[in-house]
Design an enzyme around this catalytic site. Structure first.
Site, PDB file in Angstrom:
ATOM      1  N   ASP A   1      -0.030   7.005  -3.852  1.00 20.71           N
ATOM      2  CA  ASP A   1      -1.117   6.613  -4.749  1.00 20.71           C
ATOM      3  C   ASP A   1      -1.428   7.673  -5.796  1.00 20.71           C
ATOM      4  OD1 ASP A   1      -1.348   4.237  -3.413  1.00 20.71           O
ATOM      5  OD2 ASP A   1      -3.187   4.746  -2.351  1.00 20.71           O
TER       6      ASP A   1
ATOM      7  N   HIS B   1       0.838  -1.192   0.000  1.00 23.62           N
ATOM      8  CA  HIS B   1       0.000   0.000   0.000  1.00 23.62           C
ATOM      9  C   HIS B   1       0.873   1.243   0.000  1.00 23.62           C
ATOM     10  CE1 HIS B   1      -3.910  -1.851   0.164  1.00 23.62           C
ATOM     11  NE2 HIS B   1      -3.540  -2.627   1.175  1.00 23.62           N
TER      12      HIS B   1
END
Length: 366
Positions: free
Chosen positions: A156, A126
């Site tokens: 991200d 992540h």
């Protein structure tokens, strides 16, 4: 700007739908291939904000008939976005070779954390994991505290989605010039590392150190946030001496021999403590009034809800309420025009009949 571009997005998490949302904000016809049942991942259910401006078709990519529908869509598409681990699309029979055989000028956009190859390519991860490995997490917090950046923004979105969009737009230009498609391998570790090059240029010039808390942007008393008496925060970053002088003048600190030595690193901890004590003596409103209209480079640290009501942000229409949800308007702007509100996010499969009818019409035309 992209009204003649069609992007097919395979439902995924985080940076991939953000990238296709940005392309939709820029006018592209984005068709999201949603699963027929909603994901159980928080924030990825029906009517997701990141699906704004898109159309939705619900398909099961393990069913041959639905795979055939997707392939028909790809024959008329300019780009594809997928966010699976490496090899997943190939196992579905939808890898780059298969898709480019359907549409030779297709831009095949792949969004991953680790990239399509390398020792970690097949592992889960992540945002924090990716930017921790890439080096981008290192300077995220003051020295002596645990590094923690604003969630998702550095990895991200910054290192992932935005680099995917840049790659897709570049490949679209190539496709229009040559008729040749391209595979875009957008990896968060690559993009977030690339984002470090401004700091690396400062390091090369001797202005940034590897040890946290000892460099021009992460150590000085004039480059940090301070809490006020009401518990709210100010941002201070008066790097240039001319702005720093204004900062001192507004605070009545001009002539203070210690504060006058702006770049003396040994004084930074003590001066930071003095400023912290000073700022906690008054409310944020007091300090904002004191610095208002100046070049002292002092401002509030706002929540998104508070930012929406800030006079500058409101004047530019940056934050908007759409479908009862606060969200930021499209960016950047063109020709001085404010962005128009995006169309609402579709529900899962909302446009399935419409898109199938379009495909049937295309087949009839042939």
């Amino acid at each position: 700007m992209l009204s003649d571009v069609r992007i097919i997005e395979i439902e995924a998490l985080g940076p991939a739908p953000f990238a296709s949302m940005l392309l939709a904000d820029l006018g592209a016809d984005v068709i999201t291939v949603h699963r027929k049942t909603a994901s159980d991942v928080p924030g990825k259910g029906d009517n997701n904000l990141l699906d704004r401006g898109k159309r939705s078709i619900a398909l099961d990519l393990k069913v041959p008939e639905d795979i055939a529908v997707l392939k028909a869509l790809l024959r008329g598409a300019d780009g594809l976005i997928e966010g699976f681990r490496p090899g997943v699309m190939e196992r579905l029979g939808l890898g780059p070779d298969e898709c480019l055989s359907l549409q030779p000028r297709l831009v095949y956009g792949r969004m991953t954390g680790w990239g399509q190859d390398g020792p970690k390519a097949g592992e889960a991860g992540h945002d924090l994991n990716y930017i921790g490995l890439s080096g981008a997490l290192w300077y995220a917090s003051p020295g002596g505290t645990a590094p923690f950046p604003p969630p998702t923004l550095v990895g991200d979105i910054g290192g992932g989605a935005l680099y995917l969009v840049i790659g897709i737009l570049s490949a679209l230009l190539k496709a229009r010039a040559t008729g040749q498609g391209t595979i875009v391998d957008a990896a968060i570790v690559d993009g977030s590392a690339h984002m470090m090059n401004l700091l690396m240029s400062l390091r090369a010039a001797g202005s940034f150190q590897t040890e946290r808390g000892h460099s021009l942007l992460d150590g000085p008393h004039w480059s940090r946030t301070y809490q006020c008496s009401d518990g709210l925060f100010l941002s201070v970053q008066c790097l240039e001496p001319k702005f720093y002088r204004i900062f001192l003048e507004r605070l009545g600190l001009e002539g203070d021999s210690a504060f006058e030595q702006q770049f003396e690193e040994s004084l930074w901890p003590d001066l930071g403590a003095r400023l912290a004590s000073l700022f906690t003596s008054q409310s944020r409103a007091h300090w904002l009034a004191l610095f208002r209209g100046s070049d002292a480079c002092v401002g509030p640290v706002l929540s998104p809800d508070d930012a929406a009501t800030d006079p500058h942000m409101a004047a530019r229409g940056v934050w908007q309420d759409l479908d009862g949800r606060l969200q930021a308007a499209a960016a950047p702007r063109f020709d001085g025009k404010k962005p128009t509100p995006a169309s609402p996010s579709p529900y899962r499969g909302q446009h399935t009949a419409e898109i199938l009818a379009e495909l049937k019409g295309d087949a009839s035309a042939r």
